[in-house]
Design an enzyme around this catalytic site. Structure first.
Site, mmCIF file in Angstrom:
data_model
loop_
_atom_site.group_PDB
_atom_site.id
_atom_site.type_symbol
_atom_site.label_atom_id
_atom_site.label_comp_id
_atom_site.label_asym_id
_atom_site.label_seq_id
_atom_site.Cartn_x
_atom_site.Cartn_y
_atom_site.Cartn_z
ATOM 1 C CB THR A 21 1.613 -29.283 11.177
ATOM 2 O OG1 THR A 21 0.964 -28.976 12.421
ATOM 3 C CG2 THR A 21 0.990 -28.463 10.062
ATOM 4 N N GLY A 29 7.733 -31.566 17.438
ATOM 5 C CA GLY A 29 6.379 -31.720 17.935
ATOM 6 C C GLY A 29 5.336 -31.304 16.927
ATOM 7 C CB CYS A 30 3.061 -28.405 16.915
ATOM 8 S SG CYS A 30 2.339 -28.734 18.543
ATOM 9 C CB VAL A 31 7.085 -28.124 13.088
ATOM 10 C CG1 VAL A 31 7.660 -28.210 11.674
ATOM 11 C CG2 VAL A 31 6.950 -26.670 13.517
#
Length: 212
Positions: free
Chosen positions: A157, A152-154
């Site tokens: 990013t 997800g966020c990793v």
């Protein structure tokens, strides 16, 4: 764990997985080290306690090397309206709404007064924030990435790190996900298409080098 030898050979033959050379001005971005992922009472609990310990080691190494440290958090309105479609798609984001304790940072992973805390509403640490201009102003050329969750966020990013012109290095032990197979698949894909994936020991050695 899936044996990806044949898959890696196929990707290499197609031209994926070219090696990126890290620069001499790194920073650490620690993505959403939130209580939600280690509290069994939270639906987002991911069983990533070992990864959290690696995040602590990574943070210690970064501070020891004197490089910039950025920690991100997700904080949303009580109704989630500031996360738009993201909130509608992922009901688990209620864990980060006002009044929830699960959005708090894990003990030992909070930024100091000299480090930057980035509050975000979406997956990428760059989307709707000043992270890119902050890194550029500091002359950063390489971004070390740890945090949660890998898929997800990793991942989001990491993709934006590359798209903003910084060399992304995902620290293998310092990222985690609720499903080991999804975690492994995403690390494989990240390594092939957008970043380097290094073990913590290699990152620690990189941080110990003399820099310009």
């Amino acid at each position: 764990m899936t044996d990806r030898t044949a898959q890696a050979a196929d990707y290499a033959a197609a031209g994926f997985g070219q090696e990126l050379e890290p620069g001499s001005r790194p920073a650490l971005v620690l993505v959403d080290p939130a209580r939600a992922y280690i509290d069994p009472q939270c639906p987002l609990y991911a069983g990533v306690e070992e990864n959290v310990e690696a995040m602590r080691a990574l943070l210690t190494a970064a501070r020891g090397a004197g490089i910039p440290v950025i920690v991100t958090e997700v904080r949303l309105r009580a109704d989630g309206a500031d996360a738009g479609i993201f909130f509608k798609k992922s009901g688990t984001l209620v864990a980060f709404c006002e009044g929830s304790p699960y959005g708090e940072l894990i003990e030992g992973l909070e930024p100091t007064a000299d480090e930057l805390l980035v509050t975000k509403k979406y997956a990428s640490a760059f989307f709707g924030t000043t992270l890119s201009t902050y890194l550029t102003a500091l002359g950063v050329d390489t971004v070390l990435i740890g945090g949660l969750s890998t898929s997800g966020c990793v991942r989001a990013t990491t993709l934006d790190t590359m798209q903003h012109g910084f060399v992304p290095i995902v620290v293998e032990e310092a990222v985690g996900d609720r499903d080991p197979s999804i975690h492994a698949s995403n690390l494989f894909d990240i390594r092939q298409k957008m970043a380097e994936v290094w073990p913590l020991v290699r990152v620690e050695e990189y941080l110990s080098r003399d820099r310009l």
